[in-house]
Design a protein around this motif. Structure first.
Motif, short mmCIF file in Angstrom:
data_model
loop_
_atom_site.label_atom_id
_atom_site.label_comp_id
_atom_site.label_asym_id
_atom_site.label_seq_id
_atom_site.Cartn_x
_atom_site.Cartn_y
_atom_site.Cartn_z
N MET A 1 26.31 -2.00 52.59
CA MET A 1 26.55 -2.02 51.17
C MET A 1 27.60 -2.66 50.50
O MET A 1 28.46 -3.23 51.09
CB MET A 1 26.35 -0.78 50.83
N ASP A 5 26.04 -5.34 45.98
CA ASP A 5 25.36 -3.82 44.53
C ASP A 5 25.48 -2.64 44.48
O ASP A 5 25.15 -2.44 43.66
CB ASP A 5 25.07 -3.09 46.91
N HIS A 62 17.62 0.78 42.87
CA HIS A 62 17.74 -0.03 43.55
C HIS A 62 18.23 -0.48 45.39
O HIS A 62 17.51 -1.80 45.28
CB HIS A 62 19.52 -0.63 43.85
N PHE A 63 17.86 0.45 46.15
CA PHE A 63 17.47 -0.07 47.43
C PHE A 63 16.14 0.48 48.23
O PHE A 63 15.62 0.39 48.62
CB PHE A 63 18.39 1.29 48.38
#
Length: 64
Positions: A1, A5, A62-63
């Motif tokens: 990360m 991010d 986001h992921f």
């Protein structure tokens, strides 16, 4: 990360606050009834739950 991010997750969590207020209110009301929290503790639980829920939803969006 990476730092990028984290910035994206932080920015995405601002609109998610709107969606996470209701679960925060629900959890704080439940804790007040179950454990007889004082008003100050209820507010702290509301803020903590709202922030945690917003960051969790933002991270998942986001992921995934």
């Amino acid at each position: 990360m990476t730092i990028q991010d984290l910035v994206i997750i932080g920015v995405m969590s601002v609109p998610m606050l709107m969606f996470s207020i209701f679960p925060g209110i629900w959890v704080s009301d439940y804790l007040e009834e179950k454990y007889e929290f004082q008003e100050r503790q209820k507010r702290a639980a509301l803020i903590a739950t709202t922030m945690l829920f917003a960051f969790t939803i933002s991270t998942l969006l986001h992921f995934i």
